[in-house]
Design a protein around this motif. Structure first.
Motif, short mmCIF file in Angstrom:
data_model
loop_
_atom_site.label_atom_id
_atom_site.label_comp_id
_atom_site.label_asym_id
_atom_site.label_seq_id
_atom_site.Cartn_x
_atom_site.Cartn_y
_atom_site.Cartn_z
N TYR A 60 0.82 -1.21 0.00
CA TYR A 60 0.00 0.00 0.00
C TYR A 60 0.86 1.27 0.00
CZ TYR A 60 -3.98 -2.95 1.48
OH TYR A 60 -4.96 -3.90 1.57
N VAL A 93 -5.26 -9.58 -1.05
CA VAL A 93 -5.16 -8.18 -0.66
C VAL A 93 -6.49 -7.73 -0.05
CG1 VAL A 93 -4.84 -5.83 -1.54
CG2 VAL A 93 -3.47 -7.70 -2.47
N PRO A 94 -6.48 -7.25 1.19
CA PRO A 94 -7.73 -6.84 1.83
C PRO A 94 -8.42 -5.65 1.15
CG PRO A 94 -6.02 -7.17 3.48
CD PRO A 94 -5.35 -7.23 2.13
N ASP A 95 -7.65 -4.63 0.74
CA ASP A 95 -8.22 -3.45 0.11
C ASP A 95 -7.63 -3.33 -1.29
OD1 ASP A 95 -9.13 -0.94 -0.67
OD2 ASP A 95 -8.72 -0.01 1.28
N ARG A 96 -8.26 -4.00 -2.23
CA ARG A 96 -7.72 -4.09 -3.59
C ARG A 96 -7.72 -2.74 -4.30
NH1 ARG A 96 -11.15 -8.96 -3.26
NH2 ARG A 96 -9.74 -10.59 -2.54
N LEU A 97 -8.77 -1.95 -4.09
CA LEU A 97 -8.82 -0.63 -4.73
C LEU A 97 -7.66 0.23 -4.22
CD1 LEU A 97 -10.04 1.51 -6.54
CD2 LEU A 97 -11.63 2.07 -4.68
N ARG A 98 -7.41 0.22 -2.94
CA ARG A 98 -6.31 0.99 -2.37
C ARG A 98 -4.98 0.56 -2.99
NH1 ARG A 98 -4.21 0.67 3.83
NH2 ARG A 98 -2.52 2.18 3.63
N SER A 110 -9.52 2.72 -9.74
CA SER A 110 -8.23 3.38 -9.51
C SER A 110 -7.84 4.31 -10.65
CB SER A 110 -7.13 2.33 -9.35
OG SER A 110 -6.90 1.68 -10.60
N ALA A 129 -12.27 -4.70 -9.20
CA ALA A 129 -11.47 -4.23 -8.07
C ALA A 129 -10.47 -3.15 -8.46
CB ALA A 129 -10.74 -5.41 -7.44
N GLN A 156 -4.79 1.85 -6.56
CA GLN A 156 -4.49 3.28 -6.55
C GLN A 156 -3.00 3.52 -6.26
OE1 GLN A 156 -7.47 4.26 -3.62
NE2 GLN A 156 -8.84 5.12 -5.17
#
Length: 188
Positions: A83, A105-110, A165, A161, A113
């Protein structure tokens, strides 16, 4: 990480996988979640510069030794959180490669990005992921392998997902025997 011989049995020609998802000579590349360097070495043989990033310093040391034994010197190794790419990657990259990790990955959009923030205009983010098939069907060396069935993502889930981004799906390719490659591009 899988046991010895597992990667070779799954992908005996990692350079072919990399070519299939868009790696080209002279690129500046980030091997994200690089693990023990199974893909890092063939990336380094083609790329101008490579940054191997993994959260596990022990696996990075295995990768470092793999490349050193092959005489490869165009790769740096950084232990860090995916991240935090903007802090870890000092120069914009042409290509970010991630294999066998996106499903976890827990927060794929993060993450997407973070990847977009380090790509050059026109740069590519290649995600090699397990097809959403039952684990019992993905046999390697006589055993079911890969993530639990419920963690697997089909290409549409991976696309969904990532697209928030700002990256766009550029191509979707098969990566036999059990994977696909979703390649996303940053606008020029």
């Amino acid at each position: 990480m899988p046991t010895a011989g597992w990667w070779e049995a799954l992908w005996p020609d990692p350079a072919k996988v990399l070519d299939t998802v868009g790696l080209r000579a002279g690129m500046d590349v980030v091997d994200l979640c690089s693990g023990d360097g199974w893909f890092t070495l063939p990336i380094a043989k083609v790329a101008r510069r490579v940054l191997a990033i993994d959260i596990d310093p022990v696996l990075l040391e295995v990768a470092r030794l793999r490349l050193a034994e092959s005489g490869v010197t165009n790769c740096d190794f950084v232990a860090g959180d995916a991240y935090e790419l903007a802090k870890l990657v000092k120069e914009p990259s042409d290509f970010v490669f991630m294999a066998n990790a996106f499903h976890g990955v827990p927060d794929r959009l993060r993450l997407a990005q973070a990847v977009a923030s380090v790509l050059k205009p026109g740069g590519l983010f290649a995600v090699v992921n397990w097809h959403a098939r039952p684990r019992e069907e993905t046999m390697i060396l006589g055993e079911p392998r890969g993530p639990k069935t419920e963690l697997r993502m089909g290409p549409e889930a991976t696309k969904a997902a990532v697209v928030g981004s700002g990256l766009k799906l550029a191509q979707l390719v098969e990566v036999p025997p059990y994977h696909y490659g979703a390649v996303f591009a940053k606008a020029v």
